[in-house]
Enzyme design. Structure first.
Site, PDB file in Angstrom:
ATOM      1  N   SER A   6      -3.188   9.273   0.320  1.00 54.89           N
ATOM      2  CA  SER A   6      -2.191   9.686   1.312  1.00 54.89           C
ATOM      3  C   SER A   6      -1.135  10.578   0.665  1.00 54.89           C
ATOM      4  O   SER A   6      -0.370  10.135  -0.189  1.00 54.89           O
ATOM      5  CB  SER A   6      -1.514   8.465   1.929  1.00 54.89           C
ATOM      6  OG  SER A   6      -0.393   8.887   2.679  1.00 54.89           O
ATOM      7  N   HIS A  31      -5.710  11.975   3.093  1.00 56.36           N
ATOM      8  CA  HIS A  31      -5.083  11.298   4.235  1.00 56.36           C
ATOM      9  C   HIS A  31      -3.738  11.960   4.545  1.00 56.36           C
ATOM     10  O   HIS A  31      -2.889  12.096   3.675  1.00 56.36           O
ATOM     11  CB  HIS A  31      -4.899   9.814   3.902  1.00 56.36           C
ATOM     12  CG  HIS A  31      -4.390   8.984   5.038  1.00 56.36           C
ATOM     13  ND1 HIS A  31      -5.218   8.474   6.027  1.00 56.36           N
ATOM     14  CD2 HIS A  31      -3.132   8.579   5.358  1.00 56.36           C
ATOM     15  CE1 HIS A  31      -4.496   7.772   6.879  1.00 56.36           C
ATOM     16  NE2 HIS A  31      -3.211   7.826   6.511  1.00 56.36           N
ATOM     17  N   ASP A  33      -0.476  11.946   7.027  1.00 54.12           N
ATOM     18  CA  ASP A  33       0.311  11.126   7.948  1.00 54.12           C
ATOM     19  C   ASP A  33       1.276  11.972   8.762  1.00 54.12           C
ATOM     20  O   ASP A  33       2.241  12.505   8.214  1.00 54.12           O
ATOM     21  CB  ASP A  33       1.136  10.103   7.157  1.00 54.12           C
ATOM     22  CG  ASP A  33       0.271   9.008   6.568  1.00 54.12           C
ATOM     23  OD1 ASP A  33      -0.455   8.355   7.333  1.00 54.12           O
ATOM     24  OD2 ASP A  33       0.331   8.803   5.341  1.00 54.12           O
ATOM     25  N   MET A  35       4.104  11.979  11.616  1.00 55.89           N
ATOM     26  CA  MET A  35       5.027  11.049  12.292  1.00 55.89           C
ATOM     27  C   MET A  35       6.007  11.830  13.164  1.00 55.89           C
ATOM     28  O   MET A  35       6.447  12.907  12.766  1.00 55.89           O
ATOM     29  CB  MET A  35       5.839  10.279  11.244  1.00 55.89           C
ATOM     30  CG  MET A  35       4.994   9.532  10.240  1.00 55.89           C
ATOM     31  SD  MET A  35       6.051   8.718   9.038  1.00 55.89           S
ATOM     32  CE  MET A  35       4.797   8.095   7.909  1.00 55.89           C
ATOM     33  N   HIS A  64      -3.883  11.088  10.346  1.00 56.96           N
ATOM     34  CA  HIS A  64      -3.413   9.851  10.971  1.00 56.96           C
ATOM     35  C   HIS A  64      -2.187  10.183  11.819  1.00 56.96           C
ATOM     36  O   HIS A  64      -1.114  10.444  11.291  1.00 56.96           O
ATOM     37  CB  HIS A  64      -3.074   8.858   9.831  1.00 56.96           C
ATOM     38  CG  HIS A  64      -2.491   7.555  10.290  1.00 56.96           C
ATOM     39  ND1 HIS A  64      -1.899   6.652   9.419  1.00 56.96           N
ATOM     40  CD2 HIS A  64      -2.426   6.985  11.517  1.00 56.96           C
ATOM     41  CE1 HIS A  64      -1.488   5.592  10.096  1.00 56.96           C
ATOM     42  NE2 HIS A  64      -1.784   5.768  11.367  1.00 56.96           N
ATOM     43  N   MET A  66       0.742   9.310  13.938  1.00 56.74           N
ATOM     44  CA  MET A  66       1.678   8.268  14.357  1.00 56.74           C
ATOM     45  C   MET A  66       2.659   8.920  15.328  1.00 56.74           C
ATOM     46  O   MET A  66       3.848   9.101  15.027  1.00 56.74           O
ATOM     47  CB  MET A  66       2.381   7.671  13.132  1.00 56.74           C
ATOM     48  CG  MET A  66       1.473   6.745  12.337  1.00 56.74           C
ATOM     49  SD  MET A  66       2.079   6.410  10.680  1.00 56.74           S
ATOM     50  CE  MET A  66       1.406   7.838   9.839  1.00 56.74           C
ATOM     51  N   MET A 135      -3.952  -1.105  10.249  1.00 60.25           N
ATOM     52  CA  MET A 135      -2.724  -0.903   9.473  1.00 60.25           C
ATOM     53  C   MET A 135      -2.386  -2.194   8.746  1.00 60.25           C
ATOM     54  O   MET A 135      -2.296  -3.258   9.354  1.00 60.25           O
ATOM     55  CB  MET A 135      -1.557  -0.494  10.382  1.00 60.25           C
ATOM     56  CG  MET A 135      -1.620   0.927  10.906  1.00 60.25           C
ATOM     57  SD  MET A 135      -1.798   2.213   9.639  1.00 60.25           S
ATOM     58  CE  MET A 135      -0.296   1.998   8.670  1.00 60.25           C
ATOM     59  N   ASP A 173      -4.839   0.921   5.638  1.00 64.80           N
ATOM     60  CA  ASP A 173      -3.767   1.834   5.246  1.00 64.80           C
ATOM     61  C   ASP A 173      -2.465   1.079   5.008  1.00 64.80           C
ATOM     62  O   ASP A 173      -1.926   0.486   5.932  1.00 64.80           O
ATOM     63  CB  ASP A 173      -3.601   2.869   6.372  1.00 64.80           C
ATOM     64  CG  ASP A 173      -2.576   3.949   6.067  1.00 64.80           C
ATOM     65  OD1 ASP A 173      -2.045   3.993   4.940  1.00 64.80           O
ATOM     66  OD2 ASP A 173      -2.322   4.762   6.978  1.00 64.80           O
TER      67      ASP A 173
HETATM   68  C1  DX5 Z   1       2.333   4.526   6.456  1.00 64.75           C
HETATM   69  C2  DX5 Z   1       1.278   5.562   6.239  1.00 64.75           C
HETATM   70  C3  DX5 Z   1       0.503   5.379   4.999  1.00 64.75           C
HETATM   71  C4  DX5 Z   1       1.279   5.458   3.720  1.00 64.75           C
HETATM   72  C5  DX5 Z   1       0.652   4.495   2.745  1.00 64.75           C
HETATM   73  O1  DX5 Z   1       2.805   4.627   7.735  1.00 64.75           O
HETATM   74  O2  DX5 Z   1       0.367   5.547   7.320  1.00 64.75           O
HETATM   75  O3  DX5 Z   1      -0.635   6.248   4.963  1.00 64.75           O
HETATM   76  O4  DX5 Z   1       1.298   6.743   3.148  1.00 64.75           O
HETATM   77  O5  DX5 Z   1       1.425   4.452   1.594  1.00 64.75           O
HETATM   78  P1  DX5 Z   1       1.221   3.354   0.461  1.00 64.75           P
HETATM   79  O6  DX5 Z   1      -0.191   3.449  -0.009  1.00 64.75           O
HETATM   80  O7  DX5 Z   1       2.228   3.781  -0.572  1.00 64.75           O
HETATM   81  O8  DX5 Z   1       1.539   2.015   1.067  1.00 64.75           O
HETATM   82 ZN    ZN Z   2      -1.559   6.671   7.163  1.00 62.49          ZN
END
Ligand code: DX5
Ligand code: ZN
Length: 215
Positions: A6, A31, A33, A35, A64, A66, A135, A173
């Protein structure tokens, strides 16, 4: 095991280089993310960033989302280079319609549940999605601790997939470490997202460590 580092945990001043390093060391996916500050409290990055890192690697972009009502942006994420688009069960007005739109855009579709949402909510969609994302932390931030009770959700969805003879991937994740990876794989996850555990420290040796694990 499929490793999906990620980039939320990467050093954004050297983002391209860090992606190339993860790629060279053997990462399978990248990956990404996204948001929106509404579905989750934080805001990460969006289309221009994804578009510009597309040239850094040929690896699968595991996006991903969010964000609320993700169907609005499916086509655009597909156009800028997403290969897998994962949406949240909690964020969709119509889950089936959203999955169909992802497939129509030429991408694989993932469906995710937050820690507090029963994983059985995805069961009606198991034969239509390519991947379920469990999650294992509250979505929104990297670097959190793995929530222990989510281990049972991984087992529950894997058991249902096996029972129905499906090929659906199970991605997890959040909070992955070198200490808990073996237990997570044994529980039935086969796509592993790791942010801090890959990008904090020596990226190349971290990737190799995870890739050497087998369920
Ligand atoms: C959290 C994200 C993850 C995050 C994971 O909302 O969806 O993908 O980057 O980070 P680590 O591996 O540091 O917990
Ligand atoms: Zn993620």
């Amino acid at each position: 095991m499929i490793l999906s580092p990620s980039i939320l945990a990467a050093d954004f001043k050297n983002l391209g280089q860090q992606i190339e390093e993860a790629d060279r060391a053997g990462a399978d996916y990248i990956h990404i993310d996204v948001m929106d500050g509404v579905f989750v409290p934080s805001i990460s990055f969006g289309m221009p960033v994804i578009k510009s890192i597309r040239s850094a690697t040929g690896k699968t972009f595991d996006v991903h989302l969010m964000i609320v009502d993700p169907i609005r942006y499916v086509e655009e994420f597909a156009r800028i280079g997403a290969d897998i688009i994962t949406v949240h069960f909690e964020a969709c007005k119509d889950v089936k319609e959203t999955i169909d739109k992802i497939h129509a855009a030429g991408c694989k579709a993932g469906l995710s549940v937050k820690p507090g949402t029963p994983v059985s909510e995805v069961f009606p969609f198991l034969d239509t999605v390519d991947m379920v994302l469990v999650m294992t932390v509250e979505p929104g931030f990297g670097g959190q601790k793995f929530i222990d009770y989510t281990m049972d959700k991984i087992k529950e969805v894997r058991a249902e997939i096996t029972r129905r003879g499906l090929k659906t991937d199970v991605e997890i994740d959040g909070g992955v470490t070198k200490e808990n990876i073996d237990e997570i794989l044994s529980a039935g996850a086969n796509v592993i997202v790791a942010g801090s555990a890959v990008f904090k420290g020596d990226i190349s040796s971290n990737v190799k460590y995870f890739k050497a694990r087998t369920p």
